[in-house]
Structure formats: C-alpha cells, structure tokens
Design a protein around this motif. Structure first.
Motif, mmCIF file in Angstrom:
data_model
loop_
_atom_site.group_PDB
_atom_site.id
_atom_site.type_symbol
_atom_site.label_atom_id
_atom_site.label_comp_id
_atom_site.label_asym_id
_atom_site.label_seq_id
_atom_site.Cartn_x
_atom_site.Cartn_y
_atom_site.Cartn_z
ATOM 1 N N MET A 21 0.835 -1.184 0.000
ATOM 2 C CA MET A 21 0.000 0.000 0.000
ATOM 3 C C MET A 21 0.880 1.248 0.000
ATOM 4 O O MET A 21 1.859 1.310 0.728
ATOM 5 C CB MET A 21 -0.909 0.020 1.236
ATOM 6 N N SER A 24 -2.987 4.760 3.195
ATOM 7 C CA SER A 24 -4.053 4.007 3.857
ATOM 8 C C SER A 24 -5.354 4.233 3.090
ATOM 9 O O SER A 24 -5.825 5.368 2.991
ATOM 10 C CB SER A 24 -4.202 4.452 5.310
ATOM 11 N N TYR A 25 -5.903 3.137 2.530
ATOM 12 C CA TYR A 25 -7.100 3.217 1.693
ATOM 13 C C TYR A 25 -8.015 2.035 1.968
ATOM 14 O O TYR A 25 -7.559 0.973 2.402
ATOM 15 C CB TYR A 25 -6.731 3.207 0.198
ATOM 16 N N HIS A 26 -9.295 2.218 1.648
ATOM 17 C CA HIS A 26 -10.274 1.155 1.843
ATOM 18 C C HIS A 26 -10.209 0.120 0.723
ATOM 19 O O HIS A 26 -10.112 0.471 -0.445
ATOM 20 C CB HIS A 26 -11.692 1.721 1.921
ATOM 21 N N LEU A 40 -9.969 -1.282 5.960
ATOM 22 C CA LEU A 40 -8.964 -0.272 5.682
ATOM 23 C C LEU A 40 -7.607 -0.962 5.629
ATOM 24 O O LEU A 40 -7.228 -1.664 6.559
ATOM 25 C CB LEU A 40 -8.955 0.793 6.772
ATOM 26 N N ALA A 41 -6.885 -0.773 4.536
ATOM 27 C CA ALA A 41 -5.520 -1.302 4.417
ATOM 28 C C ALA A 41 -4.572 -0.148 4.717
ATOM 29 O O ALA A 41 -4.630 0.902 4.081
ATOM 30 C CB ALA A 41 -5.281 -1.850 3.015
ATOM 31 N N GLU A 42 -3.729 -0.341 5.695
ATOM 32 C CA GLU A 42 -2.827 0.706 6.168
ATOM 33 C C GLU A 42 -1.616 0.877 5.256
ATOM 34 O O GLU A 42 -1.191 -0.064 4.581
ATOM 35 C CB GLU A 42 -2.349 0.372 7.589
ATOM 36 N N ASN A 43 -1.052 2.074 5.266
ATOM 37 C CA ASN A 43 0.162 2.387 4.518
ATOM 38 C C ASN A 43 1.246 1.341 4.801
ATOM 39 O O ASN A 43 1.495 0.998 5.952
ATOM 40 C CB ASN A 43 0.667 3.778 4.916
ATOM 41 N N SER A 45 1.155 -1.843 4.134
ATOM 42 C CA SER A 45 0.642 -3.215 4.235
ATOM 43 C C SER A 45 0.973 -3.998 2.971
ATOM 44 O O SER A 45 0.894 -3.476 1.862
ATOM 45 C CB SER A 45 -0.880 -3.221 4.408
ATOM 46 N N ASN A 79 -3.131 3.108 -5.679
ATOM 47 C CA ASN A 79 -2.777 3.027 -4.263
ATOM 48 C C ASN A 79 -1.745 1.936 -3.970
ATOM 49 O O ASN A 79 -1.454 1.669 -2.813
ATOM 50 C CB ASN A 79 -4.026 2.753 -3.422
#
Length: 90
Positions: A21, A24-26, A40-43, A45, A79
C-alpha cells in the motif's frame, strides 16, 4: 461494461504476486470508488494480488488479500506500489 460492485471474477492464476500500500485506503467490494468498504488497508501493508481489471472508466483495479489475513477485495492500482511478479488480468 458493468458499473456494478458485484459479479467481477477474481481468481488467482498467478500465485505469489504481491505489492504494498502507498497510503491508507479502503479495500472495496468492486472495482469502483463508490463500492462498499471491506476494510482499511494501512500504509505499507503487504497485499497478495489475485488479478486486475480495467473498469468502465478506464481505471485499473486489483483484487487482493491483505497478507496474514483473510481480508480481500478490490484496490485501485493508484494506491499500490513495489509490485513483485507479473499482474494477471481477471
């Protein structure tokens, strides 16, 4: 081309392809920004990639699973970063 959030195939014909990632995006239920959020996937990940599609607006999306979890769904390629392995079309 469908603008639906459901009904998209997402098999994993090339196991082992992954990326990270770039913020941080859904993760969502379909390859559109308006689809429902799964998580939510964190920066930073790590995501295991299944395959990718181009949606009706010409945007590239990848179906992916968050490493170490059972959480999966669609993520905009905008992303994602540092891909390892070849991306496969769904």
């Amino acid at each position: 081309m469908s603008k639906s959030c459901s009904g998209w195939t997402h098999r994993d014909p090339n196991p082992g392809t992954y990326g990270y990632m770039s913020g941080s995006y859904h993760i969502v239920t379909g390859p559109y920004q308006t689809c429902s959020s799964v998580a939510l996937a964190e920066n930073g990940s790590k995501l295991w990639y299944h395959c990718s599609v181009v949606n009706a607006y010409g945007h590239n999306w990848t179906y992916a699973r968050v490493a170490g979890t059972n959480t999966s769904g669609w993520m905009s390629n905008d992303n994602l970063t540092h891909q390892s392995g070849a991306s496969t079309r769904c």
